[in-house]
Design a protein around this motif. Structure first.
Motif, PDB file in Angstrom:
ATOM      1  N   PRO A 118       0.824  -1.208   0.000  1.00  0.00           N
ATOM      2  CA  PRO A 118       0.000   0.000   0.000  1.00  0.00           C
ATOM      3  C   PRO A 118       0.857   1.256   0.000  1.00  0.00           C
ATOM      4  O   PRO A 118       1.865   1.358   0.696  1.00  0.00           O
ATOM      5  N   GLY A 119       0.436   2.224  -0.791  1.00  0.00           N
ATOM      6  CA  GLY A 119       1.122   3.505  -0.816  1.00  0.00           C
ATOM      7  C   GLY A 119       2.279   3.587  -1.782  1.00  0.00           C
ATOM      8  O   GLY A 119       2.735   4.683  -2.100  1.00  0.00           O
ATOM      9  N   THR A 120       2.795   2.433  -2.247  1.00  0.00           N
ATOM     10  CA  THR A 120       3.958   2.464  -3.141  1.00  0.00           C
ATOM     11  C   THR A 120       3.722   1.721  -4.447  1.00  0.00           C
ATOM     12  O   THR A 120       4.480   1.894  -5.391  1.00  0.00           O
ATOM     13  N   PHE A 121       2.677   0.896  -4.501  1.00  0.00           N
ATOM     14  CA  PHE A 121       2.470   0.019  -5.646  1.00  0.00           C
ATOM     15  C   PHE A 121       2.358   0.797  -6.955  1.00  0.00           C
ATOM     16  O   PHE A 121       3.030   0.479  -7.940  1.00  0.00           O
ATOM     17  N   VAL A 122       1.526   1.813  -6.967  1.00  0.00           N
ATOM     18  CA  VAL A 122       1.301   2.575  -8.198  1.00  0.00           C
ATOM     19  C   VAL A 122       2.565   3.332  -8.592  1.00  0.00           C
ATOM     20  O   VAL A 122       2.982   3.311  -9.758  1.00  0.00           O
ATOM     21  N   ASP A 123       3.191   4.003  -7.617  1.00  0.00           N
ATOM     22  CA  ASP A 123       4.388   4.779  -7.923  1.00  0.00           C
ATOM     23  C   ASP A 123       5.517   3.884  -8.427  1.00  0.00           C
ATOM     24  O   ASP A 123       6.251   4.252  -9.353  1.00  0.00           O
ATOM     25  N   GLU A 124       5.675   2.718  -7.813  1.00  0.00           N
ATOM     26  CA  GLU A 124       6.730   1.802  -8.262  1.00  0.00           C
ATOM     27  C   GLU A 124       6.451   1.294  -9.671  1.00  0.00           C
ATOM     28  O   GLU A 124       7.370   1.166 -10.495  1.00  0.00           O
ATOM     29  N   GLY A 125       5.177   1.018  -9.952  1.00  0.00           N
ATOM     30  CA  GLY A 125       4.821   0.581 -11.293  1.00  0.00           C
ATOM     31  C   GLY A 125       5.107   1.647 -12.329  1.00  0.00           C
ATOM     32  O   GLY A 125       5.654   1.369 -13.401  1.00  0.00           O
ATOM     33  N   ALA A 126       4.758   2.893 -12.002  1.00  0.00           N
ATOM     34  CA  ALA A 126       5.008   3.995 -12.925  1.00  0.00           C
ATOM     35  C   ALA A 126       6.502   4.213 -13.115  1.00  0.00           C
ATOM     36  O   ALA A 126       6.963   4.519 -14.226  1.00  0.00           O
ATOM     37  N   ALA A 127       7.288   4.065 -12.057  1.00  0.00           N
ATOM     38  CA  ALA A 127       8.734   4.269 -12.156  1.00  0.00           C
ATOM     39  C   ALA A 127       9.367   3.259 -13.109  1.00  0.00           C
ATOM     40  O   ALA A 127      10.273   3.592 -13.872  1.00  0.00           O
ATOM     41  N   LYS A 128       8.872   2.026 -13.068  1.00  0.00           N
ATOM     42  CA  LYS A 128       9.400   1.010 -13.979  1.00  0.00           C
ATOM     43  C   LYS A 128       9.088   1.373 -15.434  1.00  0.00           C
ATOM     44  O   LYS A 128       9.924   1.224 -16.322  1.00  0.00           O
ATOM     45  N   VAL A 129       7.870   1.855 -15.667  1.00  0.00           N
ATOM     46  CA  VAL A 129       7.481   2.248 -17.025  1.00  0.00           C
ATOM     47  C   VAL A 129       8.299   3.448 -17.480  1.00  0.00           C
ATOM     48  O   VAL A 129       8.725   3.543 -18.632  1.00  0.00           O
ATOM     49  N   ALA A 130       8.558   4.378 -16.565  1.00  0.00           N
ATOM     50  CA  ALA A 130       9.289   5.604 -16.902  1.00  0.00           C
ATOM     51  C   ALA A 130      10.735   5.324 -17.291  1.00  0.00           C
ATOM     52  O   ALA A 130      11.371   6.164 -17.939  1.00  0.00           O
ATOM     53  N   ALA A 131      11.257   4.165 -16.926  1.00  0.00           N
ATOM     54  CA  ALA A 131      12.648   3.844 -17.237  1.00  0.00           C
ATOM     55  C   ALA A 131      12.850   3.488 -18.705  1.00  0.00           C
ATOM     56  O   ALA A 131      13.985   3.431 -19.181  1.00  0.00           O
ATOM     57  N   ALA A 132      11.776   3.272 -19.433  1.00  0.00           N
ATOM     58  CA  ALA A 132      11.893   2.932 -20.856  1.00  0.00           C
ATOM     59  C   ALA A 132      12.341   4.155 -21.648  1.00  0.00           C
ATOM     60  O   ALA A 132      12.123   5.300 -21.229  1.00  0.00           O
ATOM     61  N   PRO A 133      12.968   3.961 -22.811  1.00  0.00           N
ATOM     62  CA  PRO A 133      13.310   5.097 -23.675  1.00  0.00           C
ATOM     63  C   PRO A 133      12.047   5.884 -24.020  1.00  0.00           C
ATOM     64  O   PRO A 133      10.961   5.302 -24.133  1.00  0.00           O
TER      65      PRO A 133
END
Length: 261
Positions: free
Chosen positions: A74-89
Motif C-alpha cells: 500500500p502507498g507504493t504500488f502505483v508509484d513503483e509501477g510507474a517508475a518502472k514504465v518511466a525507465a523505458a526510452p
C-alpha cells in the motif's frame, strides 16, 4: 456511454501528447512540480493506470489478482509501477501510452450498458471510468505543462474534472477521518467561455464560487488554495476547500503557495 465523453477523453490525451511528442530525451527528464517525478514519470503514470483500467474493463479476475498484489504494497504500488514504465526510452514510453489509451477507449466504448467495472475502491460505470481517466490526464498534463513552461488554454472538458471534484466531496472527508456534511453544497463556476456551471440546490447555505479552471486546479491539488480565486460561503464549504481532492486514495500532500520556501 456517450460518444462525446470518449471524444473528450481522446482530445484531452491528444493535447498532452502534443506537449511531449517532440521532446528531446533530456526534456523528458525535466523535473515536474510533483517531487521526484519527471515528465517521463507523469506519462508513465498515465500509461500504467490506463493499463490497469483496461485490465479492469476486460479481465475482472485478472484485475482482482492485481488488486491483491497492490494491497501487499500500500502507498507504493502505483508509484513503483510507474517508475518502472518511466525507465523505458521516451519513444517506447510514448508508444505504450498511445497504444494503451486507445485500447482502453475501445474497451470502454464496448462495455455493456449498466456494467460495473472493478477498481481499487468501489466499482464504477464505464462512463465514470472514462471521466476519471480524463481527470487524471488533465491533472498530470498540468504538471507536464508547468514543467515545460507551457500555458494550456482551458476548455469545456474541465466540466468533467469539476464534476468529479464535487462528487468526491464526501471521500475527501472520509480519508481524513472526518464526517462529511449531511447537506449538499451549491457550487457555481465560471466556464472558460464565460458561461455558468451550477451544481447543487440554489438555496444551499454552503456555497463555493469561482472560475472553473481554478476549482479544477484546487480539487486535483495542482495549486494551493491561496493562489486561486475560489471562494466559500459557510464553515463547512470553507473546510472542504482546504481538503478537496478529485482523486481516489489517501490524502494528497497538495502544493505549497507560490513564493513559499
Amino acid at each position: 456511454m456517450s460518444d462525446a465523453l470518449l471524444d473528450d477523453l481522446r482530445d484531452e490525451s491528444e493535447e498532452l501528447d502534443r506537449l511531449v511528442a517532440d521532446l528531446s530525451p533530456e526534456r523528458w527528464a525535466t523535473p515536474t512540480p510533483a517531487p521526484g517525478w519527471t515528465v517521463a514519470h507523469q506519462i508513465a503514470h498515465l500509461a500504467w493506470t490506463d493499463d490497469a483500467a483496461l485490465l479492469a474493463a476486460t479481465d475482472p479476475e485478472g484485475f482482482a489478482a492485481h488488486v491483491t498484489e497492490a494491497l501487499d504494497a500500500p502507498g507504493t504500488f502505483v508509484d513503483e509501477g510507474a517508475a518502472k514504465v518511466a525507465a523505458a526510452p521516451p519513444g517506447e514510453l510514448l508508444a505504450r501510452w498511445r497504444d494503451g489509451r486507445e485500447r482502453l477507449r475501445q474497451a470502454l466504448a464496448a462495455a455493456p450498458a449498466g456494467a460495473r467495472l472493478p477498481w481499487y475502491g468501489p466499482p464504477m460505470s464505464a462512463a465514470s471510468m472514462a471521466t476519471a481517466r480524463l481527470m487524471e490526464t488533465w491533472a498530470h498534463g498540468q504538471d507536464v505543462a508547468d514543467a515545460l513552461g507551457a500555458v494550456r488554454t482551458p476548455t469545456a472538458r474541465l466540466r468533467h474534472v469539476a464534476w468529479i471534484g464535487i462528487r468526491a466531496r464526501d471521500h475527501a472527508h472520509a480519508v481524513r477521518g472526518l464526517t462529511a456534511p449531511a447537506e449538499p453544497f451549491r457550487v457555481e463556476l465560471t466556464a472558460p467561455d464565460g458561461t455558468p456551471w451550477a451544481y447543487g440546490p440554489e438555496d444551499a447555505a454552503q456555497r463555493v464560487t469561482g472560475p472553473a479552471l481554478d476549482f479544477c486546479l484546487l480539487v486535483t491539488q495542482r495549486a494551493h488554495r491561496a493562489d486561486l480565486a475560489v471562494r466559500a460561503e459557510g464553515a463547512d464549504a470553507d473546510r472542504w476547500l482546504d481538503i478537496a481532492q478529485a482523486f481516489a486514495g489517501p490524502p494528497g500532500p497538495g502544493r505549497a503557495p507560490r513564493g513559499a520556501a
